[in-house]
Design a protein around this motif. Structure first.
Motif, PDB file in Angstrom:
ATOM      1  N   VAL A   9       0.905  -1.244   0.053  1.00  8.67           N
ATOM      2  CA  VAL A   9       0.008  -0.086  -0.016  1.00  8.67           C
ATOM      3  C   VAL A   9       0.896   1.102   0.033  1.00  8.67           C
ATOM      4  CG1 VAL A   9      -1.991   1.366   1.346  1.00  8.67           C
ATOM      5  CG2 VAL A   9      -1.769  -1.253   1.580  1.00  8.67           C
ATOM      6  N   HIS A  10       0.808   1.937  -0.923  1.00 10.27           N
ATOM      7  CA  HIS A  10       1.342   3.345  -1.149  1.00 10.27           C
ATOM      8  C   HIS A  10       0.485   4.522  -0.265  1.00 10.27           C
ATOM      9  CE1 HIS A  10       4.467   1.895  -3.759  1.00 10.27           C
ATOM     10  NE2 HIS A  10       3.395   1.369  -4.198  1.00 10.27           N
ATOM     11  N   PRO A  11       0.886   4.793   0.848  1.00  6.60           N
ATOM     12  CA  PRO A  11       0.005   5.816   1.696  1.00  6.60           C
ATOM     13  C   PRO A  11      -0.321   6.886   0.732  1.00  6.60           C
ATOM     14  CG  PRO A  11       2.136   6.043   2.340  1.00  6.60           C
ATOM     15  CD  PRO A  11       2.164   4.913   1.551  1.00  6.60           C
ATOM     16  N   ARG A  13      -0.867   9.581  -0.931  1.00  9.20           N
ATOM     17  CA  ARG A  13      -0.359  10.844  -0.901  1.00  9.20           C
ATOM     18  C   ARG A  13      -0.874  11.864  -1.826  1.00  9.20           C
ATOM     19  NH1 ARG A  13       6.218  11.189  -0.846  1.00  9.20           N
ATOM     20  NH2 ARG A  13       5.876   9.122  -1.774  1.00  9.20           N
ATOM     21  N   GLU A  64       9.857  20.208 -36.737  1.00  6.04           N
ATOM     22  CA  GLU A  64      10.083  19.171 -37.852  1.00  6.04           C
ATOM     23  C   GLU A  64       9.698  19.448 -39.067  1.00  6.04           C
ATOM     24  OE1 GLU A  64       9.197  15.031 -36.800  1.00  6.04           O
ATOM     25  OE2 GLU A  64      10.865  15.562 -35.375  1.00  6.04           O
ATOM     26  N   ALA A  67      11.890  22.023 -40.372  1.00  6.36           N
ATOM     27  CA  ALA A  67      13.368  21.666 -40.821  1.00  6.36           C
ATOM     28  C   ALA A  67      13.197  20.689 -42.084  1.00  6.36           C
ATOM     29  CB  ALA A  67      13.844  20.311 -39.794  1.00  6.36           C
ATOM     30  N   GLY A  68      11.806  20.282 -42.318  1.00  7.28           N
ATOM     31  CA  GLY A  68      11.632  19.557 -43.478  1.00  7.28           C
ATOM     32  C   GLY A  68      11.704  20.358 -44.612  1.00  7.28           C
ATOM     33  N   VAL A  71      15.267  21.686 -45.605  1.00  6.28           N
ATOM     34  CA  VAL A  71      15.895  20.730 -46.136  1.00  6.28           C
ATOM     35  C   VAL A  71      15.343  20.490 -47.765  1.00  6.28           C
ATOM     36  CG1 VAL A  71      16.649  18.264 -46.446  1.00  6.28           C
ATOM     37  CG2 VAL A  71      16.437  19.561 -44.111  1.00  6.28           C
ATOM     38  N   LEU A  74      16.517  23.347 -49.646  1.00  8.99           N
ATOM     39  CA  LEU A  74      18.066  23.074 -49.773  1.00  8.99           C
ATOM     40  C   LEU A  74      18.170  21.871 -50.987  1.00  8.99           C
ATOM     41  CD1 LEU A  74      19.372  23.382 -46.090  1.00  8.99           C
ATOM     42  CD2 LEU A  74      19.667  24.993 -48.175  1.00  8.99           C
ATOM     43  N   LEU A  75      17.338  21.138 -50.968  1.00  8.19           N
ATOM     44  CA  LEU A  75      17.503  19.886 -51.926  1.00  8.19           C
ATOM     45  C   LEU A  75      17.265  20.322 -53.497  1.00  8.19           C
ATOM     46  CD1 LEU A  75      16.792  16.393 -50.437  1.00  8.19           C
ATOM     47  CD2 LEU A  75      18.829  17.212 -51.773  1.00  8.19           C
ATOM     48  N   ILE A  83      24.946  26.115 -53.743  1.00  8.58           N
ATOM     49  CA  ILE A  83      25.985  25.645 -52.669  1.00  8.58           C
ATOM     50  C   ILE A  83      27.186  25.136 -53.387  1.00  8.58           C
ATOM     51  CG2 ILE A  83      26.324  23.989 -50.657  1.00  8.58           C
ATOM     52  CD1 ILE A  83      23.082  24.171 -50.341  1.00  8.58           C
ATOM     53  N   ASN A  84      26.900  24.194 -54.363  1.00  6.71           N
ATOM     54  CA  ASN A  84      28.251  23.658 -54.881  1.00  6.71           C
ATOM     55  C   ASN A  84      29.094  25.010 -55.287  1.00  6.71           C
ATOM     56  OD1 ASN A  84      28.222  21.344 -54.314  1.00  6.71           O
ATOM     57  ND2 ASN A  84      26.852  20.641 -55.994  1.00  6.71           N
ATOM     58  N   MET A  87      30.729  27.009 -52.824  1.00  7.44           N
ATOM     59  CA  MET A  87      31.962  26.084 -52.244  1.00  7.44           C
ATOM     60  C   MET A  87      33.121  26.197 -53.277  1.00  7.44           C
ATOM     61  SD  MET A  87      30.662  23.747 -49.522  1.00  7.44           S
ATOM     62  CE  MET A  87      30.013  22.519 -50.135  1.00  7.44           C
TER      63      MET A  87
END
Lengths: 159, 985
Positions: A9-11, A13, A64, A67-68, A71, A74-75, A83-84, A87
């Motif tokens: 028995v848990h008192p 509380r 989410e 971010a989706g 990305v 970005l794709l 980007i290429n 760079m």
């Protein structure tokens, strides 16, 4: 005599007691780091009043999705190309001799200054002026630079 | 003789010891030279090719090339670099570097680190998938063929270190990959889940499932977002330098969140140590290391994957007090004051000997020590024992009476290096898995010989050169007969005996009757088998005997243990490497709990209670007088309960109600106690009888030391905070002592160890500083810290320094009524520990082995019309159990086998076992149990799932077989020299 028993028995509380217990623990933590907490509150107020907190909250809540989307954006080929490119450009730049770049940038600056003055004078340039100009050592140096540059680019394109 | 060679390395003249390999030398010099597949443990397996050097103008592997006089070695000449880069390019064709979102990016990824070290910026061959699905079938680890670099380290450990022989690389197929058995799913293969393949994988191809989505900051991202992110990295093709930089930052962030704590395993007595990686309370993984002194990178299913119990919601989290017919949760103050009050009044009324204290073979040395101190100082009684009474006391007794120390003669290295290993009544591949791997490895790679004597044809029996199946309980007879035969042949070590052993003539007289004929009659073994065993011992360069409970849990287990020591003494197999007596301790601290004096007739440090000088030391330290008379054993305690003389018991970390034999009787005795305190991690069957239950913390939640079967003392460090109100056992015992008025003030277990060192001479030099990290000490430890891994090199532990032959005789097994016609053998299975209340909290383990069963021989099954899954009732004179059956030739004839891993009234083995015990130590004769069997249902579901490895066939081969890679038509050699490294690594 102790028969085996399995009932535990848990008192009961109350919710309030449990809440008080965890509050107490939090209060102890708070008391230990008063200065930091006060600074944190100031920062929170600033962020809140400026509206930054609100937008960050929104972003985080939709993390989410956001971010989706990011990305996905970005794709896209344009972006991956960009980007290429960036760079590649960054790579090319990093291979160029910085002293030369400095000289070139300086030269460009003084050239622009000169050109601006010429523009203001509104002088007409005839064929003869052009030929005469070739003899000017400064102009000659610039044209020589340009021709060699073109040759280099041409060679580069051939590889 | 070791000669020094002079060589040129990168133009510098260097001196190198003969026999050193180039890579070993470079690493010793602290040179960072690329290498992926090589490790100290596995040696050169020559698959990754990244360690290429230019040696005398030729491209050669640093890992496998032994340095020769005058060699000119260039580690980074253009030719060497080109070869290294070519090798790495082939690796990166097989492995996509998405490090930042990879769960293996923890700073120790070998592929990542090597690529970075080589400053790889781009790859010639683009990455391509291999066209296989990721294998997620196994509960504990996964294989991603598309990330696999085909280094074969996993194959190497599976074939030649663990020697379970499941993994191979199918080099001949178009796209090679690692396969399990003959290309089964991992889950259906013969894999025993030791996890070593995942441990050695240099990248993320083989990973612990507990790491996936948990280890990194960004690895929890869902697959539909992760894939495009990985694609993005592929599309933009940045120079790898930038990828490495980002992943390094992320790895550094992980360092702050992932806690790595050294601990010592608690699932048997081998003493494996490893790091446990935690994130908050979540256990990310067990990470073994080559620094671990016993196991190196090896683990078994329990040590690698069996820790779920620590975070089980069934943990005891608060003290409980019995009130009427229920337990009520209480505060520590309330619980302690009930204990103080009750035990105080019982002491006043009935005196000291109304108390019994039972310590645990699972708690730390410090905790065991405090338990005996609580008994001897606070309650002034020697009534203190521990649960090794149920298993190992006879082995200890046999050794004490012959060679003088109750412990293993040497270390796991001696077992590895022995010419012959004899295993009697033990099943080490299941009970002591990592120790067993060393025997299997020595046999496979080095031709070590193996004799197994057991009722059951377990894996070691299967692998043995000579398998003996004596009649139950008759091992002493064949051991004595073999010893006699050896002496009769003149194969004994006469000089050794003359110089170092007493009672030889008396022993010869005892041996008189143990002729081969007599042995044949009593044991059922043939004379040829006995002579063969004798010949093997005679021819071996060093014999180690390993034994377990098939010996000890008998009516005369102590006699048989002594007979083992006699055989070894007669053949001079003590005091030299690769030889000796090795009782395999079953729990993590069986050795330590005995060393700490939780025994009714021994003080800490294995000092006899009757030793006046030793007793005086403790009397002075404790400020009480200590009786020289032995206290009660566990078994005697219950007898005294029955007589009404023992009123109160205090029990720590032991489910006595299921672990002692004849459970029904034990339950009755426990319910008769006036007052009973139980201290445990779980609410056990035993706890159900308690008046006060105290919640204890398991090993991961405390500091301390354990002593393994080798006598090796090792530290464990606290990885997690104690769960809720649970506390380390040493803290609890101290509080109880203080409640009883003692002035104990230990603030850390190291202080307890200091006290032990000051009182027990064999621990004189033991301290926490000397045990820091992976350091360990093997007792006896002198004050200056020098220890003794190999005993008896100079003396045996008796006043005259000489050993003595034991003169004890064979005792016939317990008699049963004729109706009990079947012999009931019992013991462990690999997956579970003890009665199972820790390992049964692991979902994965329960999935692989959900329930106990009875193994029935094919003959008996035919006779009784049974099949896999038939339900039977087994009835002994003491009770009955009901379980389902497995028909297997691991058992034969009228012999049954029931695993002990049950806490159910329906099928716990000890409901059947009786109360008769060893003639010298009272250890119950669990193995001498007979039953009759009733078939209840012929048809039924098999209790052992078809995806349990016991159904699958192993696929032995020698290592990874890189030569098959080299033989491929499309293989273009990088090195100028490709030679398989034969023999020992």
């Amino acid at each position: 005599m102790a028969q085996p028993i399995t009932k535990i028995v848990h008192p009961a509380r109350t919710e309030k007691e449990l809440q008080e217990q965890s509050l107490e623990a939090i209060l102890t933590d708070l008391a230990k780091s008063g200065d930091g907490i006060r600074e944190m509150i100031r920062l929170l107020n600033e962020l809140h009043e400026s509206g930054i907190l609100g937008s960050v909250n929104g972003l985080v809540e939709a993390k989410e999705k956001v971010a989706g989307i990011a990305v996905e954006q970005l794709l896209r080929p344009q972006i991956t190309n960009a980007i290429n490119n960036m760079m590649a450009a960054a790579g090319a730049l990093s291979e160029t001799n910085p002293d030369m770049t400095k000289k070139l940038m300086g030269a460009l600056g003084s050239g622009l200054e000169k050109a601006e003055k010429g523009l203001a004078a509104d002088e007409k340039v005839g064929i003869f002026d052009l030929l005469k100009a070739l003899k000017d050592p400064d102009i000659n140096r610039a044209i020589g630079f340009g021709l060699n540059l073109l040759k280099g680019v041409g060679q580069g394109l051939k590889e | 003789m070791e000669n020094t060679l002079t060589v040129q390395i990168n133009g510098e003249t260097q001196q190198v010891k003969e026999g050193t390999r180039v890579l070993d030398h470079l690493l010793q010099q602290g040179v960072e030279h690329p290498h992926i597949c090589y490790s100290e443990t596995l040696g050169p397996i020559q698959t990754c090719d990244t360690c290429m050097c230019e040696i005398d103008g030729k491209v050669m592997r640093a890992c496998s090339t032994e340095i020769k006089e005058g060699m000119n070695i260039l580690t980074s000449s253009p030719t060497a670099k080109e070869a290294q880069n070519e090798a790495m390019d082939r690796i990166l064709e097989n492995h996509l570097l998405y490090c930042t979102v990879c769960d293996n990016n923890n700073g120790n990824c070998k592929v990542h680190n090597t690529a970075e070290l080589m400053e790889v910026e781009h790859q010639e061959r683009p990455f391509r998938e291999k066209g296989y699905e990721v294998d997620m079938s196994h509960p504990f680890y996964r294989y991603d063929p598309n990330q696999c670099i085909l280094c074969g380290k996993c194959v190497e450990v599976c074939q030649d270190l663990q020697v379970n022989e499941t993994l191979t690389i199918d080099w001949e197929r178009n796209m090679p990959r690692v396969i399990w058995d003959n290309d089964k799913s991992i889950n259906e293969s013969s894999c025993v889940s030791c996890g070593q393949c995942a441990t050695v994988c240099p990248c993320n191809a083989l990973m612990e499932k507990s790491m996936l989505g948990e280890a990194g900051f960004m690895t929890g991202i869902k697959q539909d977002l992760l894939d495009p992110m990985v694609d993005l990295i592929k599309e933009v093709e940045p120079g790898y330098g930038s990828i490495f930089a980002i992943s390094e930052v992320e790895a550094a962030m992980r360092e702050t969140r992932t806690k790595k704590t050294k601990t010592v395993c608690t699932f048997c007595g081998v003493g494996c140590s490893f790091e446990v990686w935690t994130k908050g309370r979540k256990i990310l993984k067990i990470e073994p290391t080559e620094d671990a002194p016993v196991n190196s990178i090896s683990t078994c299913i329990k040590g690698k994957f069996g820790w779920d119990f620590v975070n089980s919601d069934q943990r005891l989290t608060h003290p409980l007090i019995r009130k009427g017919d229920e337990f009520v949760t209480a505060t520590w103050d309330e619980a302690l004051s009930v204990i103080g009050e009750k035990m105080g009044s019982i002491k006043q009324q009935y005196g000291s000997n109304a108390f019994g204290f039972v310590s645990s073979s699972k708690t730390t040395n410090e905790e065991a020590y405090l338990m005996q101190k609580l008994a001897r100082q606070i309650f002034e009684t020697n009534n203190v024992d521990n649960c090794s009474r149920y298993c190992q006391s006879p082995a200890t007794d046999g050794l004490l009476s012959t060679v003088g120390y109750g412990g293993d003669s040497g270390t796991i290295k001696d077992i590895e290096n022995a010419g012959l290993v004899i295993i009697i009544g033990a099943n080490p591949t299941e009970g002591h898995p990592v120790l067993a791997t060393r025997v299997k490895r020595a046999k496979k790679l080095r031709g070590q010989k193996l004799i197994v004597s057991d009722l059951r044809k377990h894996e070691m029996a299967d692998r043995s050169d000579l398998y003996l199946h004596p009649k139950q309980g008759s091992d002493l007879v064949w051991l004595a007969a073999v010893t006699k035969y050896i002496i009769d042949q003149g194969w004994h070590d006469e000089a050794f005996i003359k110089e170092r052993v007493n009672q030889y003539d008396e022993y010869l007289a005892v041996l008189e009757k143990y002729t081969l004929d007599y042995a044949e009659e009593v044991t059922g073994l043939s004379k040829e088998q006995l002579m063969e065993a004798a010949r093997m011992i005679h021819e071996a360069d060093g014999t180690c005997v390993l034994w377990g409970m098939g010996v000890t849990q008998n009516i005369a287990g102590s006699h048989t243990s002594a007979a083992i020591a006699n055989l070894l003494l007669a053949t001079g197999n003590f005091g030299r490497t690769g030889a000796g007596a090795y009782p395999l301790r079953g729990h993590n601290n069986v050795q330590g709990s005995c060393d700490m004096g939780t025994l009714p007739q021994w003080l800490p440090g294995n000092q006899r209670l009757t030793d006046d000088a030793a007793r005086a030391v403790f009397e002075e330290a404790y400020g009480v007088s200590i009786s020289p008379d032995a206290g009660l054993t566990n078994i005697e305690m219950l007898q005294e309960v029955e007589k009404g003389r023992l009123k109160a018991m205090y029990l720590m970390g032991e489910d006595m109600a299921w672990v002692d034999s004849n459970s029904n009787h034990v339950h009755e005795m426990l319910s008769k106690l006036d007052f009973f305190v139980v201290q445990d991690v779980f609410f056990t069957k035993t706890a159900q009888f308690a008046d006060v239950v105290l919640p204890a913390s398991p090993s991961l939640e405390k500091d301390g030391t354990f002593t393994n079967t080798e006598r090796r003392v090792q530290r464990l460090y606290q990885a997690l905070e104690p769960l809720e109100e649970s506390k380390p056992d040493w803290w609890i015992i101290q509080q109880v002592a203080r409640t009883m008025g003692a002035d104990w003030n230990y603030s850390h277990p190291s202080e307890i160890m200091d006290e032990i060192a000051s009182l027990a001479p064999i621990f004189a030099g033991v301290s926490y500083d000397r045990l820091e990290g992976w350091s360990s000490l093997i007792w006896p430890v002198q004050k200056d810290g020098s220890d003794e891994p190999l005993l008896y090199t100079g003396r045996f532990n008796f006043p005259d320094d000489k050993a003595r032959f034991s003169l004890v005789d064979y005792v016939q097994p317990v008699d049963f009524e004729k109706e009990f016609d079947l012999i009931l053998n019992n013991g462990r299975l690999l997956e579970h520990f003890h009665e199972g209340n820790m390992t049964n909290k692991s979902k994965g383990i329960q999935y692989k082995l959900p329930e106990v069963f009875v193994e029935v021989s094919p003959e008996l099954a035919r006779e009784r019309g049974m099949q896999d899954g038939s339900t039977v009732r087994l009835i002994s004179p003491y009770g009955f159990i009901k379980l389902r059956s497995i028909v297997t030739d691991r058992v034969q004839g009228n012999e049954l086998y029931v695993p002990m891993h049950s806490v159910s009234h329906e099928n716990a083995i000890n409901i059947l076992t009786g109360s008769v015990g060893d003639v010298r130590t009272q250890t119950p004769a669990y193995k001498q149990t007979k039953v009759r069997m009733e078939v209840i249902n012929v048809k039924g579901r098999t209790p052992l799932p078809m995806y349990n490895p016991r159904y699958a066939e192993r696929n032995p081969q020698a290592g990874v077989q890189v030569e098959r890679k080299w033989a491929r038509a499309d293989y273009e050699p990088i090195a100028d020299v490709n030679l398989p490294v034969g023999g020992l690594k």
